[in-house]
Each structure stands twice: as C-alpha cells, then as structure tokens.
Design a protein around this motif. Structure first.
Motif, PDB file in Angstrom:
ATOM      1  N   UNK A 112       0.820  -1.219   0.000  1.00 17.46           N
ATOM      2  CA  UNK A 112       0.000   0.000   0.000  1.00 17.46           C
ATOM      3  C   UNK A 112       0.854   1.270   0.000  1.00 17.46           C
ATOM      4  N   UNK A 113       2.178   1.124  -0.091  1.00 16.73           N
ATOM      5  CA  UNK A 113       3.079   2.269  -0.020  1.00 16.73           C
ATOM      6  C   UNK A 113       3.556   2.694  -1.401  1.00 16.73           C
ATOM      7  N   UNK A 114       3.790   4.001  -1.546  1.00 26.06           N
ATOM      8  CA  UNK A 114       4.304   4.580  -2.787  1.00 26.06           C
ATOM      9  C   UNK A 114       5.657   5.231  -2.517  1.00 26.06           C
ATOM     10  N   UNK A 115       6.638   4.919  -3.355  1.00 24.48           N
ATOM     11  CA  UNK A 115       7.981   5.475  -3.225  1.00 24.48           C
ATOM     12  C   UNK A 115       8.374   6.119  -4.554  1.00 24.48           C
ATOM     13  N   UNK A 144      11.208   6.554   2.418  1.00 28.20           N
ATOM     14  CA  UNK A 144      10.046   7.025   3.162  1.00 28.20           C
ATOM     15  C   UNK A 144       8.862   7.130   2.217  1.00 28.20           C
ATOM     16  N   UNK A 145       7.757   6.439   2.501  1.00 34.87           N
ATOM     17  CA  UNK A 145       6.606   6.486   1.593  1.00 34.87           C
ATOM     18  C   UNK A 145       6.152   7.916   1.314  1.00 34.87           C
ATOM     19  N   UNK A 146       5.883   8.185   0.033  1.00 38.43           N
ATOM     20  CA  UNK A 146       5.333   9.460  -0.449  1.00 38.43           C
ATOM     21  C   UNK A 146       6.304  10.633  -0.343  1.00 38.43           C
ATOM     22  N   UNK A 147       7.531  10.393   0.100  1.00 36.38           N
ATOM     23  CA  UNK A 147       8.506  11.479   0.211  1.00 36.38           C
ATOM     24  C   UNK A 147       9.156  11.759  -1.139  1.00 36.38           C
ATOM     25  N   UNK A 148       9.460  13.029  -1.379  1.00 36.94           N
ATOM     26  CA  UNK A 148      10.097  13.424  -2.637  1.00 36.94           C
ATOM     27  C   UNK A 148      11.583  13.077  -2.630  1.00 36.94           C
ATOM     28  N   UNK A 149      12.122  12.925  -3.827  1.00 40.46           N
ATOM     29  CA  UNK A 149      13.552  12.781  -4.030  1.00 40.46           C
ATOM     30  C   UNK A 149      13.914  13.676  -5.197  1.00 40.46           C
ATOM     31  N   UNK A 150      15.136  14.210  -5.203  1.00 37.69           N
ATOM     32  CA  UNK A 150      15.590  14.992  -6.338  1.00 37.69           C
ATOM     33  C   UNK A 150      16.361  14.100  -7.304  1.00 37.69           C
TER      34      UNK A 150
END
Length: 273
Positions: free
Chosen positions: A145-148, A173-179
């Motif tokens: 159920x997690x989005x990465x 971390x689920x739903x956290x942004x990355x550059x």
C-alpha cells in the motif's frame, strides 16, 4: 527590572528547549528518511535491463531496445503497478529526461504504468532521450500500500541504437520526494570509514559485520523501513559482530552502531526468504 529579567530567562529557556527539539527532529528525519542509492558498473545490455529499484529481487521496470534502421528505439516498461513520469504527444508516451536536482514526487503531473509503456528514444528525432547523457528517468514504485519515488540515470546514443544505465536510487520514506541525482549521503557519511564489510548482504539466516575500529561496549540498533526499532544488541566489543536473523521478517532494515552515545556507523541490510 527583576520581572523583566525573569521573563527573559524563561523566554531563553523556552527557545533553547525548542531548538533542542528541532535538532532532535532533524536528526531523526536524517536517520529514518533515507535515500537508498545503488551504484552499479555502467551496464550496456544487448537488449534488456531488468531494474530492481529497491533491491528486493523483484523486477520493477524493464528498459529495453529493439527494431532496426529508423525504427530502432529504447523503451521503458513498468512492471506491476509501478510507473514513470512523462507526457503524451502524437499518440506516443514519452518519459521525461530530467537534469539534476528536479523534484520527483506526486507533484509531477503525469504518471504512466504498465498499460502505457514509454518510448525514451526512437530513431534520431523522437523522444526526450535521443542523444541524452547523464539524464534521469523519474520512477514511481508501489510496494503493497506504499508509494515510493526514485530515479535511474541513463545515457542513450543519438541514433537510439544503445543505452547505458549507470545508477539508481529511491527515497525509502513512503510518499517522500527525491531529487533527480540525489543519493544516500546520510548513510555513507557515517559508514564509509567505520565498517570493513557486512557479508553476506542480502542474507537469509545471518550476517557478519566487520568494523575498522575496536569496539568497546557498543550498541547496535536495528530499524525497520518505518524507523521503528525492532531489535537492540548491547555491550558489543571487538571487530566482529555476528547478527542472526531470528524472528525478523524479510525486507529492508537499517542498522545504527553507537559507542559512548556517538553514532559511528549507519548502514542498510536486506533480509530475504
């Protein structure tokens, strides 16, 4: 005057406490919010590269090329419910070729899954990736159920006849942004000079941690991917730590090694079935 001084002291104490709490919050976020970076030998496959973004032995994306002449091209085919970000032009799905430091997260407007494979490059003039060098493919990974969110760095020839994948990363971390291009600085800054090795890693039953420094009464904490402590080993000494899986389920974990209340190493481990 006495009232004013007392008020100033109380305010100073409150500011100090708030500063400490903010520092603790920042430190915890650096530990638990980790970018998992994988550097690989530059890979130029004959036809297909199976990308396992989170290194859990499950293929998440297939990058491949095929065709001949002006119709030769490089494609991205997400597996399961995973997706790439891009746009749709003249009936073709085109993944973005991002430069460094672009945010990758839900704010990217368009994501396409396995129902719409993307054309990175086709021939000499179709797609954002024709002749691209050190560009980043924006990726969305669905696990349960997690989005990465993550990225893969890729080069493609100007005639789309070959591609090279160099490295990849995702934010754990689920739903956290990355550059795009961002890698795991929080882990490497502690571990690069403190550990000889963790072998095997991944492992099924047990692994051995070798340290450069001679530990004295050290403590090893194991965290799951949500930042929760699942095990603690105390009074560790010497250069070798034997770590048994015991009741831990398969998945990604972080280990934090401390000595005299100082963090001396943070590393990731992967347990498989």
């Amino acid at each position: 005057m006495l009232v004013v001084l007392k008020t100033k002291n109380i305010l100073h104490k409150r500011v100090t406490i708030l500063s400490i709490l903010l520092l603790l919050l920042f430190a915890n976020s650096r530990l638990y919010s980790q970018i998992i970076y994988t550097d690989i030998p530059d890979a130029t496959p004959n036809a297909t590269y199976s990308l396992d973004l989170n290194n859990d032995t499950v293929v998440d994306f297939i990058i491949y090329f095929g065709g001949s002449g002006s119709t030769i091209g490089v494609m991205c085919n997400p597996q399961n419910n995973n997706a790439y970000s891009g746009n749709f032009i003249n009936g073709t799905y085109l993944p973005w070729a991002l430069s460094t430091s672009n945010p990758i997260c839900a704010s990217l407007a368009t994501w396409y899954d396995f129902n719409n494979p993307g054309t990175l490059a086709l021939g000499t003039n179709i797609g954002h990736w024709v002749g691209a060098s050190d560009k980043y493919l924006a990726l969305k990974l669905i696990v349960g159920t997690n989005t990465y969110y993550g990225w893969a760095r890729i080069d493609i020839l100007s005639n789309s006849a070959s591609f090279t994948i160099k490295d990849y990363a995702y934010e754990s971390t689920p739903n956290a942004c990355i550059q795009s291009g961002q890698n795991s600085l929080e882990i490497s800054e502690y571990s690069k000079n403190k550990l000889y090795s963790i072998f095997p890693n991944p492992f099924k039953f047990s692994t051995t941690i070798q340290t450069k420094s001679n530990l004295k009464n050290a403590c090893l904490n194991i965290y799951n991917s949500n930042g929760q402590i699942v095990r603690q080993e105390n009074n560790l000494s010497g250069h070798t730590i034997f770590l048994s899986r015991d009741a831990l389920s398969s998945g990604l974990y972080f280990i934090k090694l401390t000595e005299e209340n100082k963090v001396i190493a943070i590393e990731k481990i992967l347990i498989t079935d």
